[in-house]
Design a protein around this motif. Structure first.
Motif, short mmCIF file in Angstrom:
data_model
loop_
_atom_site.label_atom_id
_atom_site.label_comp_id
_atom_site.label_asym_id
_atom_site.label_seq_id
_atom_site.Cartn_x
_atom_site.Cartn_y
_atom_site.Cartn_z
N ARG B 98 0.83 -1.20 0.00
CA ARG B 98 0.00 0.00 0.00
C ARG B 98 0.86 1.24 0.00
O ARG B 98 1.96 1.25 0.54
CB ARG B 98 -0.88 -0.01 1.23
CG ARG B 98 -1.79 -1.20 1.14
CD ARG B 98 -2.93 -1.03 2.04
NE ARG B 98 -3.19 -2.28 2.71
CZ ARG B 98 -3.90 -2.35 3.82
NH1 ARG B 98 -4.34 -1.25 4.38
NH2 ARG B 98 -4.15 -3.50 4.36
N LYS B 99 0.31 2.27 -0.60
CA LYS B 99 1.07 3.51 -0.71
C LYS B 99 0.85 4.36 0.53
O LYS B 99 0.19 5.37 0.48
CB LYS B 99 0.69 4.26 -1.98
CG LYS B 99 1.16 3.56 -3.22
CD LYS B 99 0.76 4.26 -4.50
CE LYS B 99 1.04 3.39 -5.69
NZ LYS B 99 0.11 2.24 -5.75
N TYR B 181 6.94 -11.51 -4.28
CA TYR B 181 5.53 -11.19 -4.51
C TYR B 181 5.33 -9.69 -4.72
O TYR B 181 4.52 -9.26 -5.54
CB TYR B 181 4.67 -11.65 -3.33
CG TYR B 181 4.05 -13.00 -3.55
CD1 TYR B 181 3.31 -13.26 -4.71
CD2 TYR B 181 4.18 -14.01 -2.62
CE1 TYR B 181 2.74 -14.49 -4.92
CE2 TYR B 181 3.60 -15.25 -2.82
CZ TYR B 181 2.89 -15.49 -3.98
OH TYR B 181 2.31 -16.69 -4.19
N LEU B 182 6.09 -8.91 -3.98
CA LEU B 182 5.97 -7.45 -4.08
C LEU B 182 6.31 -7.01 -5.51
O LEU B 182 5.61 -6.18 -6.11
CB LEU B 182 6.91 -6.79 -3.08
CG LEU B 182 6.58 -5.37 -2.66
CD1 LEU B 182 5.18 -5.28 -2.12
CD2 LEU B 182 7.58 -4.90 -1.60
N ALA B 183 7.37 -7.60 -6.05
CA ALA B 183 7.74 -7.30 -7.44
C ALA B 183 6.61 -7.69 -8.37
O ALA B 183 6.24 -6.94 -9.27
CB ALA B 183 9.02 -8.02 -7.80
N GLY B 184 6.02 -8.86 -8.13
CA GLY B 184 4.92 -9.32 -8.96
C GLY B 184 3.73 -8.37 -8.87
O GLY B 184 3.11 -8.02 -9.87
N LEU B 185 3.43 -7.93 -7.66
CA LEU B 185 2.29 -7.04 -7.46
C LEU B 185 2.49 -5.72 -8.18
O LEU B 185 1.56 -5.16 -8.76
CB LEU B 185 2.11 -6.76 -5.96
CG LEU B 185 1.42 -7.83 -5.14
CD1 LEU B 185 1.42 -7.44 -3.68
CD2 LEU B 185 -0.01 -8.03 -5.62
N GLN B 186 3.73 -5.23 -8.14
CA GLN B 186 3.96 -3.92 -8.75
C GLN B 186 3.99 -3.99 -10.26
O GLN B 186 3.97 -2.97 -10.93
CB GLN B 186 5.23 -3.32 -8.16
CG GLN B 186 5.01 -3.08 -6.67
CD GLN B 186 6.11 -2.35 -5.98
OE1 GLN B 186 7.23 -2.28 -6.49
NE2 GLN B 186 5.82 -1.80 -4.82
N THR B 211 -5.69 -9.75 -9.10
CA THR B 211 -4.39 -9.92 -8.46
C THR B 211 -3.90 -11.36 -8.55
O THR B 211 -2.80 -11.63 -9.05
CB THR B 211 -4.47 -9.52 -6.97
OG1 THR B 211 -5.11 -8.27 -6.89
CG2 THR B 211 -3.08 -9.43 -6.38
N PHE B 212 -4.71 -12.29 -8.07
CA PHE B 212 -4.25 -13.66 -7.96
C PHE B 212 -3.87 -14.27 -9.31
O PHE B 212 -2.77 -14.80 -9.44
CB PHE B 212 -5.29 -14.49 -7.22
CG PHE B 212 -4.74 -15.77 -6.69
CD1 PHE B 212 -3.72 -15.73 -5.75
CD2 PHE B 212 -5.18 -16.98 -7.16
CE1 PHE B 212 -3.17 -16.91 -5.26
CE2 PHE B 212 -4.63 -18.16 -6.69
CZ PHE B 212 -3.63 -18.12 -5.74
#
Ligand code: ATP
Ligand code: MG
Lengths: 374, 298
Positions: B98-99, B181-186, B211-212
Motif C-alpha cells: 500500500r502507498k 511477490y511485491l515485485a509481482g504485485l507492482q 491480483t491472484f
C-alpha cells in the motif's frame, strides 16, 4: 440512459494548483461529447472524476439527477474504455466480456446470450475464445468496447481509445464508434488530444486548457465562432491566423503608420462590432481558407503583400506558409510571425517569392485584447 | 552472415565462460563425483578395496527406516511449510504494497530475517523455545490460554520438534518470498484494477479475479523454490535438534551429511544426495513446464 451534470467542479492534488478549475458542463442524454485539449490540460482527470476513479475537491457531479460525488465507481453504472484497453490478460475474450455481468450476478445463460449478441455487433465472434495477447491492437480495442457495451451502462467513457492504432484503422474505428453510439443512443464522453478526431466524432466538443473549460459547442460552431484565441488556434489544422487590427465604423482598419489600410466590412458583420471604440486594438482571426491567390493586376484593397516561406502540396489543396512583407510587417509589429493559407488552386510559386493574397473577411473573427471573441 | 553469427556465438560463450567454469567446477564436478561414488563401496578408513557395487546403496537406503523417515519428514515439512509460507508472503506483500508513509520501514523489517545468518536465528529461537514455564513462548501461550497451557520442551518433544522447526523456517523465509511477490504485485497495471472497479468488482473480487491470476507465475516460482528449499532443510535441524528426538526431525540432507561425515560412509551419503538431486530436478522441470505453458497460451 442518462445525462451528466457537472457543477463548479474543482480538482486539486496539492490544494494549491488547480488541475480542474470550476468546470460547469452538462452532457445531454444520448449525446456524444468530446473533451479535447493539449497534453496535461486535465481531460483524463475530468473523465476519471466522472467515473469515480478520482475524488473531487469541490463541486458536484450528478448522473440522471443523482448526486454521485461520494459513490464508488462500482455503483455508478458507468463503463470505460482505457487507452491501453486494460483487458484482463489471463481471461479469454468471452470471460473478459462476461466479467461485468458476472459481477452483477446475472444468470449464466443470459450472460452467454448477451455476450454473443454484442460480439456479433462488433464482429468479434471468432475471437471469443482467444486470450488478449493473441489479438492485434485493433481487435483488443474492439474487445474493450465490447466489455464496456455488454452491461448496457448509463454512461460510456473513453480515454483516447484509438491512440495506439495506426492512422488508417483509427479512421475506420472512429466512424464505427460514431455509428454504434448513434444506434445505441448511449450517453458517451470521449477524450482525445487530436482535434480532428474531436471535430469528426463529437456532437458537441468541450475544449479544455490548463484545467479551464474554454468552450463547449458543436464542431461547426467551434470552427466558425471560436470563443477565444486559444480555441481558434487549437481547432482546425492549421489553426486560425491572428493579426492585429482595429474597427472603425463600418471599416476594418489595419493600423499602418503612414496610411492605414481600410477594408469595408460586409453589412452582416457590422452589427456585432458597433460597441468597439475607434482606437481599440483588437485581433482579427482569419482561417487559412480565407485567403485567395490574387491574379496579376487584380489587387484590390483587401489584399496583403507577402513572402512565401514554403508550400506544402497536399493533393487537393496547398498549404502556403508566409510572412507579411513591408509595410505591414513592421507596422503591425508582428515580427517574424508566420501565417498559413490554404489555397485551392494550382500553385507555382517558389520559396522566397513575393506574392499578393486576397482576403475574404466574411468568415473573419474578432477578439479583444484579452483574447475573448467579440 | 554465417560468419557473424558464429562470431557472435563465440563472444557469447566467452562472456559466459567465468560463470560456466564456476558452475562446472563447484556444482557439475562434485555432482558427477557423487554420482560415481554412489555406485562404489567407498568408506573412509575402510580396509576393503574400492569396487563398484551398482545400485546396492540405493536399494539399501530406500529400505533404511531412518532415511525413509527423513524423506517423510521432508515431505511433511514441504506440505505444511509451502502453503503456509507462500500464504504469509503474499499476505505480507499485500500489506506492504500500500502507498502509505512508512511502508519502507515495514518492508525492511519483514525482510530482515532473510539476511540474518541462520546460526544467529537458531540461537534466538532456541531461547524463545526454552523449556519450562519461563521460556518466552511457553509463558506467552500460558498467558493466552489463561493458564491451561502446560510448559513444553518444544525441541525435545517428538511431536513438537518438527512443527517448531517449521515455524522458524517460515518466519525466516517468508520475507524473501514477500519481496518476490511485491515485485509481482507492482507489475500489475493499475488500469486493471480501475477496469475491475468500473465493472463492479469489490475488493475481494479484485483480488480473486485480477491480483491472484496475475501472480500465477510468481506463485509458481515461489512455490517451487520453497519446495526445493524444504527438501534441502538442514541448517535448522543441525543447529537446533540434531535430527532428534527419535529422528523426528531427520531430513534427507541431514542424513546424507551424517552418513558421509559422521559414519564415513561416503558412498551411502552420495547415494542420498543423488536421490535429493532427482527430487529437486523433478520439481524444477514441473515448474518450468507450468510457466512455459502459460507463456504459450497467455
Ligand atoms: N496523481 C496525480 N498527482 C498529481 N498530479 C497529477 C496526477 N495525475 C495527473 N496530474 C496532473 O494533472 C494534470 C492533468 O493530467 P491529465 O492526465 O488529466 O492530462 P490529460 O489532459 O489527460 O493529458 P494527456 O493528453 O497527456 O493524456 C497534469 O498536469 C498532471 O501533471
Ligand atoms: Mg490523458
Amino acid at each position: 440512459m442518462a445525462d451528466v451534470t457537472i457543477k463548479e467542479l474543482v480538482k486539486s492534488y496539492d490544494k494549491k494548483h488547480l488541475i480542474l478549475d470550476h468546470i460547469n458542463l452538462e452532457i445531454k442524454d444520448g449525446e456524444l461529447m468530446v473533451f479535447v485539449g493539449p497534453s496535461g490540460c486535465g481531460k483524463s482527470t475530468l473523465l476519471r472524476t466522472i467515473a469515480g476513479l478520482e475524488s473531487i475537491t469541490d463541486g458536484e457531479i450528478s448522473i440522471s439527477n443523482r448526486r454521485v460525488n461520494n459513490l464508488p465507481p462500482q455503483q455508478r453504472n458507468i463503463a470505460m474504455v482505457f487507452q491501453n484497453y486494460a483487458l484482463y490478460p489471463h481471461m479469454s475474450v468471452r470471460d473478459n466480456m462476461s466479467f461485468p455481468l458476472r459481477m452483477q450476478k446475472m444468470p449464466a445463460q443470459e450472460i452467454t446470450q448477451q455476450v454473443e449478441t454484442v460480439a456479433e455487433q462488433l464482429d468479434i465472434t471468432r475471437l471469443l475464445d482467444k486470450k488478449p495477447k493473441q489479438l492485434s491492437g485493433g481487435q483488443r480495442q474492439r474487445v474493450a468496447m465490447g466489455r464496456a457495451l455488454v452491461r448496457q451502462p448509463e454512461v460510456f467513457l473513453m480515454d483516447e481509445p484509438l491512440s495506439n492504432l495506426d492512422a488508417k484503422l483509427r479512421v475506420q474505428i472512429r466512424s464505427e464508434i460514431a455509428t454504434i453510439q448513434r444506434q445505441l443512443g448511449v450517453t458517451t464522453v470521449y477524450v482525445t488530444h487530436d482535434q480532428v478526431e474531436a471535430m469528426t466524432l463529437g456532437q458537441r466538443v468541450a475544449v479544455l486548457k490548463d484545467g479551464i473549460l474554454q468552450q463547449v459547442a458543436p464542431p461547426d460552431e467551434l470552427y466558425s465562432r471560436p470563443a477565444n484565441v486559444f480555441v481558434a488556434q487549437f481547432i482546425g489544422s492549421p489553426g486560425m491566423n491572428i493579426i492585429p487590427c482595429r474597427i472603425s465604423g463600418d471599416e476594418l482598419v489595419l493600423p499602418l503608420e503612414k496610411e492605414p489600410v481600410c477594408w469595408p466590412l460586409p453589412e452582416e458583420m457590422r452589427a456585432g462590432l458597433e460597441h468597439l471604440s475607434r482606437d481599440e486594438d483588437i485581433w482579427l482571426g482569419l482561417r487559412p481558407e480565407a485567403f485567395r491567390l490574387s491574379a496579376q493586376g487584380q489587387e484590390s484593397s483587401l489584399s496583403l503583400p507577402c513572402q512565401v516561406l514554403d508550400a506544402e502540396f497536399l493533393g487537393y489543396d496547398t498549404l502556403l506558409r508566409f510572412q507579411l512583407t513591408a509595410p505591414f510587417k513592421t507596422a503591425l509589429n508582428i515580427g517574424e510571425q508566420t501565417f498559413t493559407a490554404r489555397i485551392f488552386q494550382q500553385l507555382n510559386c517558389a520559396v522566397g517569392e513575393n506574392i499578393t493574397l486576397n482576403v475574404d473577411v466574411r468568415t473573419a473573427c474578432f477578439f479583444d485584447q484579452s483574447g475573448t471573441a467579440v | 552472415m554465417n560468419n557473424t553469427f558464429r562470431r557472435d556465438n563465440r563472444v557469447g560463450w566467452l562472456m559466459a565462460a567465468p560463470a560456466l567454469t564456476g558452475l562446472a567446477l563447484f556444482i557439475g564436478l562434485p555432482f558427477l563425483l557423487a554420482l560415481i561414488l554412489s555406485f562404489t563401496n567407498l568408506k573412509l578408513a575402510s580396509p576393503l578395496p574400492l569396487t563398484f557395487v551398482g545400485l546396492q546403496h540405493y536399494a539399501r537406503i530406500l529400505q533404511d527406516p531412518v532415511f525413509l523417515r527423513a524423506l517423510l519428514n521432508n515431505l511433511l515439512f514441504a506440505v505444511v511449510v509451502v502453503p503456509l509460507q507462500t500464504g504469509c508472503a503474499l499476505l505480507l506483500a499485500l500489506l506492504v504494497n500500500r502507498k502509505l508513509p512508512g511502508m519502507v520501514v515495514f518492508r525492511t523489517l519483514f525482510f530482515l530475517p532473510v539476511i540474518f545468518p541462520f546460526a544467529l536465528i537458531s540461537v534466538v529461537w532456541m531461547l524463545l523455545y526454552a523449556p519450562g514455564p519461563n521460556g518466552v513462548i511457553n509463558s506467552v501461550l500460558e498467558l493466552l490460554t489463561f493458564g491451561f497451557w502446560q510448559p513444553q520442551d518444544f525441541l525435545h518433544n517428538q511431536y513438537l520438534a518438527l512443527p517448531a522447526i517449521m515455524v522458524v523456517s517460515i518466519w525466516q523465509g517468508a520475507g524473501f518470498q514477500m519481496i518476490v511477490y511485491l515485485a509481482g504485485l507492482q507489475d500489475i497495471s493499475e488500469e486493471l484494477y480501475e477496469a475491475a472497479r468500473l465493472d463492479g468488482a469489490n475488493s475481494w473480487q479484485q483480488f480473486w479475479y485480477v491480483t491472484f491470476p496475475c501472480l500465477r507465475n510468481t506463485t509458481l516460482f515461489v512455490v517451487s523454490v520453497t519446495t526445493i528449499l524444504s527438501f534441502r532443510l538442514f541448517d535448522q535441524v543441525q543447529i537446533m535438534t540434531k535430527g532428534g528426538p527419535l529422528n523426528a526431525t531427520a531430513t534427507v540432507v541431514f542424513e546424507a551429511v551424517r552418513a558421509a561425515f559422521e559414519r564415513q560412509q561416503i558412498a551411502r551419503g552420495s547415494a542420498m544426495t543423488v536421490v535429493f538431486f532427482i527430487i529437486v530436478l523433478c520439481l524444477t522441470v514441473f515448474q518450468r513446464r507450468m510457466v512455459s505453458e502459460d507463456r504459450r497460451v497467455g
